[in-house]
Design an enzyme around this catalytic site. Structure first.
Site, PDB file in Angstrom:
ATOM      1  N   SER A 130       0.836  -1.159  -0.059  1.00 38.48           N
ATOM      2  CA  SER A 130      -0.107  -0.074   0.207  1.00 38.48           C
ATOM      3  C   SER A 130       0.914   1.146   0.005  1.00 38.48           C
ATOM      4  CB  SER A 130      -0.702   0.181   1.350  1.00 38.48           C
ATOM      5  OG  SER A 130      -1.669  -1.043   1.157  1.00 38.48           O
TER       6      SER A 130
ATOM      7  N   ASP B  21      -6.867  -8.439   4.478  1.00 37.95           N
ATOM      8  CA  ASP B  21      -5.890  -9.015   3.595  1.00 37.95           C
ATOM      9  C   ASP B  21      -5.350 -10.446   4.249  1.00 37.95           C
ATOM     10  OD1 ASP B  21      -6.455  -7.282   1.622  1.00 37.95           O
ATOM     11  OD2 ASP B  21      -4.716  -6.167   1.962  1.00 37.95           O
TER      12      ASP B  21
HETATM   13  C1  S3P Z   1      -5.576  -1.243   0.063  1.00 36.05           C
HETATM   14  C2  S3P Z   1      -6.983  -1.432   0.839  1.00 36.05           C
HETATM   15  C3  S3P Z   1      -7.571  -2.558   1.093  1.00 36.05           C
HETATM   16  C4  S3P Z   1      -6.971  -3.784   0.699  1.00 36.05           C
HETATM   17  C5  S3P Z   1      -6.020  -3.838  -0.394  1.00 36.05           C
HETATM   18  C6  S3P Z   1      -5.133  -2.410  -0.352  1.00 36.05           C
HETATM   19  C7  S3P Z   1      -5.025   0.029   0.064  1.00 36.05           C
HETATM   20  O1  S3P Z   1      -8.761  -2.647   0.064  1.00 36.05           O
HETATM   21  O2  S3P Z   1      -7.613  -5.033   0.604  1.00 36.05           O
HETATM   22  O3  S3P Z   1      -5.067  -5.087  -0.417  1.00 36.05           O
HETATM   23  O4  S3P Z   1      -3.836  -0.138  -0.300  1.00 36.05           O
HETATM   24  O5  S3P Z   1      -5.658   1.094   0.217  1.00 36.05           O
HETATM   25  P1  S3P Z   1     -10.226  -1.635   0.291  1.00 36.05           P
HETATM   26  O6  S3P Z   1     -10.002  -0.502   0.106  1.00 36.05           O
HETATM   27  O7  S3P Z   1     -10.974  -2.186  -0.923  1.00 36.05           O
HETATM   28  O8  S3P Z   1     -10.693  -2.559   1.477  1.00 36.05           O
END
Ligand code: S3P
Length: 430
Positions: free
Chosen positions: A25, A316
């Site tokens: 992220s 995750d």
């Molecule tokens: C992420 C947010 C999450 C996560 C994804 C990465 C991010 O998704 O599941 O792997 O980097 O902001 P969602 O915002 O759809 O919950």
């Protein structure tokens, strides 16, 4: 599907320490903020996984100079206005974060762009982002009334909005904040539950302003950022596979170094502690996000109930938490996790079907799963479903199965953790 891997039970405990790769992220966001900032951004410990490389290629396509060096990535930002209309479609591969966050940036750029991704991206809901972006005044459309790729965006001048998120999603929140940063006026986003706040932290790190009051996050438009130095912490979502492995493989003791400990991401630590895991955390001083070393030993685990506002902080990690629960005595109930159905795959179906093949006592529910433990697992033919986290969950499970696991589609692991198998082998050998 793709590459078949035969994985066999480990003959001894897992021992040693590893530096898990950089946070996915944060790596995405460092490229994006570096691209719209003015001046050079240097990124240390950038994740060289396929998803983050998709972000790099999209921003290169818009004229940003990004250099991938031996030990750092440098981005030559020239401000928001220097992004150029791409002459080709922007391909986000398997990456939901690239797709959704980039839409927020493109919404305010005065040019036309088209986003496509792989087969998994083509099935993931985008209306949750296109709807609020339309309210800002941008022209955005896609297949299925704006819900699926290919998406087409003609950005322009935006007017700030106030928006209550219908789902707790950091990607949707971030897309709105990125559009809000380019809009006239103050944009407000209300979160139903607290989600990862790396975008907010990065706004501050690049010299911008963002405020949080309770569950409302506010950004003023017209902000310019300054290039900076970003140290990406180790990804707790990657560490999760080794935290689990160390807890369930007999005679193990593993230390994971420099793992990101942002409280919006540490749900797995709380869950493992509540299940009885033997875990020690040593926090390290840092100028950026919280980091620390985590040590886990083989543990006697008990089932628990996991639900409510902890879910976004471990969303995750649920596939590997389900595996952990197969080795805990009693019942584990995971609820309020319906978002799992719209991840890289339907992760409720994928986890339940694949763990069942290994002999787990697990059933799917509408919003999660129920696991009865403790079960001994056996070998079988399983698949990753093309999903990196399902692939790694299967690889960790194979450490304790009584016969080999044949994993199809192991190449999906390159999405977030290209060195996964060599890190795992180093723990088997030390
Ligand atoms: C992420 C947010 C999450 C996560 C994804 C990465 C991010 O998704 O599941 O792997 O980097 O902001 P969602 O915002 O759809 O919950």
């Amino acid at each position: 599907m793709g590459t078949k891997h035969t994985l066999t039970r480990t003959q001894q405990g897992l021992r040693g320490e590893i530096h898990v790769p950089g946070d996915k992220s944060i790596s995405h966001r460092a490229i994006m903020f570096g691209s719209v900032a003015e001046g050079t951004t240097t990124i240390h410990n950038f994740l060289m996984g396929e998803d983050c490389l998709s972000t790099v290629s999209c921003f290169r396509e818009m004229g940003v100079e990004i250099d991938i060096g031996e030990d750092r990535v440098t981005v030559q930002g020239k401000g928001w206005d220097a992004l150029k209309e791409p002459s080709r479609v922007l391909d986000t591969g398997n990456s939901g974060t690239t797709t959704r966050l980039m839409m927020g940036i493109l919404a305010g750029r005065p040019f036309h762009s088209v986003i496509i991704g792989d087969e998994s991206i083509a099935k993931r809901p985008m209306k949750r982002v296109t709807d609020p972006l339309k309210l800002f005044g941008t022209a955005i459309d896609g297949r299925g009334e704006g819900n699926f790729t290919p998406l087409s965006i003609r950005g322009g001048s935006l007017k700030a909005i106030s928006y209550e998120l219908p789902v707790a999603s950091a990607q949707v929140k971030s897309a709105i904040l990125l559009a809000g940063l380019q809009a006239s006026g103050m944009t407000e986003v209300v979160e139903p539950e607290r989600t990862r706040d790396h975008t907010e932290q990065m706004i501050l790190q690049f010299g911008g302003k963002v405020e949080r009051q309770g569950d409302v996050i506010k950004v003023r438009g017209g902000q310019q950022f300054k290039g900076t130095e970003v140290f990406v912490p180790g990804d707790i979502s990657s560490a999760a596979f080794f935290l689990t492995a160390a807890a369930i493989v007999p005679e193990s003791r593993v230390t994971l170094r420099n793992v990101g400990l942002n409280v919006t991401r540490t749900g797995i630590i709380e869950v493992m502690k509540a299940m009885g895991a033997k875990m020690k955390i040593e926090e390290i001083e840092s100028t950026g996000e919280r980091i620390g070393n985590i040590t886990v030993e083989t543990s006697d685990l008990s089932g628990i109930e996991i639900g409510g506002n902890i879910i976004p902080t471990l969303i995750d990690e649920i596939p590997v938490i389900a595996l952990l629960a197969t080795q805990a005595s009693g019942t584990t109930v995971i609820k309020n996790a319906e978002e799992l159905k719209v991840k890289e795959t339907n992760r409720i179906d994928a986890v339940v079907q694949e763990l069942k093949k290994l002999g787990a006592d697990i059933e799917a529910t509408e919003d999660g799963m129920i696991i009865h433990g403790k079960t001994s697992l056996h070998g079988a033919e399983v698949t990753s479903w093309g999903d990196h986290r399902i692939g790694m969950t299967m690889a960790v499970a194979s450490l304790i199965t009584d016969s080999p696991v044949h994993l199809d589609g192991a190449e999906a692991i390159n999405i977030s953790y290209p060195d996964f198998f060599s890190d795992l082998n180093s723990l088997k050998e030390s």
